[in-house]
Design an enzyme around this catalytic site. Structure first.
Site, short mmCIF file in Angstrom:
data_model
loop_
_atom_site.label_atom_id
_atom_site.label_comp_id
_atom_site.label_asym_id
_atom_site.label_seq_id
_atom_site.Cartn_x
_atom_site.Cartn_y
_atom_site.Cartn_z
N ASP A 190 -2.25 6.09 -3.06
CA ASP A 190 -0.99 5.32 -3.87
C ASP A 190 -1.62 4.78 -5.20
O ASP A 190 -0.69 5.03 -5.99
CB ASP A 190 -0.71 4.52 -2.91
CG ASP A 190 0.52 5.59 -1.57
OD1 ASP A 190 0.73 6.27 -1.36
OD2 ASP A 190 0.84 3.88 -0.89
N ASP A 248 4.13 -18.28 -4.52
CA ASP A 248 3.20 -18.20 -4.83
C ASP A 248 3.65 -16.90 -5.82
O ASP A 248 2.63 -16.30 -6.53
CB ASP A 248 1.99 -17.29 -3.87
CG ASP A 248 1.52 -18.73 -2.80
OD1 ASP A 248 1.34 -19.72 -3.82
OD2 ASP A 248 1.11 -17.93 -1.63
N THR A 296 7.53 -0.72 1.02
CA THR A 296 7.12 -0.80 2.21
C THR A 296 5.42 -0.71 1.62
O THR A 296 4.61 -0.23 2.19
CB THR A 296 7.05 1.23 2.50
OG1 THR A 296 6.68 1.75 1.21
CG2 THR A 296 7.89 1.23 3.75
N TYR A 332 3.99 -4.04 -1.89
CA TYR A 332 4.01 -5.39 -1.76
C TYR A 332 5.35 -6.13 -0.73
O TYR A 332 5.03 -7.25 -0.21
CB TYR A 332 3.71 -5.49 -2.98
CG TYR A 332 3.50 -7.38 -3.58
CD1 TYR A 332 2.78 -8.01 -2.85
CD2 TYR A 332 3.24 -7.32 -5.22
CE1 TYR A 332 2.29 -9.19 -2.96
CE2 TYR A 332 2.53 -8.45 -5.16
CZ TYR A 332 2.18 -9.26 -4.05
OH TYR A 332 1.74 -10.97 -4.47
#
EC number: 2.7.1.23
Length: 279
Positions: A52, A156, A167, A169
């Site tokens: 990807d 964070d 689908t 991060y």
């Protein structure tokens, strides 16, 4: 008029280089000119051999010239890819016959305005990730939608994603899986120190906003698809909206997205409709 195909691969991976050589040779045997890892200007298709990350790199070039991308997965999950390496002969045959369809995927337009009025702009296929700067302990921010604040917290990261990026991060951070033909924007806080930190899905005309609160220890950066970096110091305002220009993906099958989910994540579906296994 001669046909031209751009072939993109990860030059540091021997398997990707070999596959790119093979595809290029086979296409040239059919009278199709190939370009390796160059410009997408004047080509009819970009063929990507890799994971990807390589597909996202190629999409950056292809989007500038409104050219579709066809990915062959040489990575791990490869959600953006359309075929696996064993299907290379079929991929070449379908390209030669122009036997493929093209679908458009939403993108994000990203804008960061710093306290001194400086404006930075970028875009993303998957997500814009608001993350801690190098010396920051956390991101302290207020999130909002369409000009109205919703909640403030330290975290964070904050992921602002497309359905395509749901689908990626955002999924790892506990966000929902959204079918790619759904027109929506996602906001997913990561490890937030607050009660109201649920992932949100809003309409395609909404604007997602993140304001980095003006504390001395707060400094953030915005990564677009993990490739393009924008600086967001204390007091910056980040706006993410539906991109004006989509990314075009070439498709070889009309299989539903549910089948892609099952295949990519190796999901157990034994017993579905009384079948032992479902492909």
């Amino acid at each position: 008029m001669s046909r031209r195909i751009l072939v993109v691969c990860h030059e540091g991976r021997h398997d990707a280089v070999r596959a790119a050589d093979r595809v290029s040779d086979d296409l040239r045997e059919h009278g199709i000119e190939t370009v390796r890892n160059g410009s997408a200007e004047g080509v009819e298709l970009v063929v990507v051999l890799g994971g990807d990350g390589t597909i996202l790199r190629a999409a950056e070039e292809a989007r500038n010239h409104d050219v579709p991308v066809l990915g062959v997965n040489l990575g791990h999950v490869g959600f953006l890819a359309e075929a696996e390496p064993e299907a290379l002969p079929e991929v070449v045959a379908r390209i030669v016959a122009r036997d493929y369809s093209v679908e458009e995927r939403m993108t994000l337009d990203v804008q960061v305005t710093t306290p001194d009025g400086r404006v930075q702009r970028s875009w993303a296929v998957n997500e814009a990730a608001v993350e801690k700067g190098e010396r920051a302990r956390m991101v302290v921010a207020t999130i909002g939608v369409d000009g109205r604040g919703l909640s403030s917290f330290g975290c964070d990261a904050i992921i602002l994603a497309t359905p395509t990026g749901s689908t990626a991060y955002a999924f790892s951070g506990g966000g929902p899986v959204v079918w790619p033909d759904v027109e929506a924007l996602l906001l997913v806080p990561i490890a937030a120190h607050a009660l109201f930190t649920r992932p949100m899905v809003v309409g395609p005309s909404s604007v997602l906003e993140v304001e980095i609160l003006p504390y001395e220890e707060t400094h953030a950066v915005v990564w677009c698809d993990g490739r393009r970096l924008l600086d967001a110091p204390s007091g910056s305002r980040i706006e993410v909206r539906r991109g004006e220009r989509p990314v075009r993906l070439a498709r070889l099958t009309e299989a539903p997205f549910s089948g892609r989910l099952v295949a990519k994540f190796n999901l157990p579906v034994k017993g579905w409709r009384n079948l032992r296994e479902v492909p």
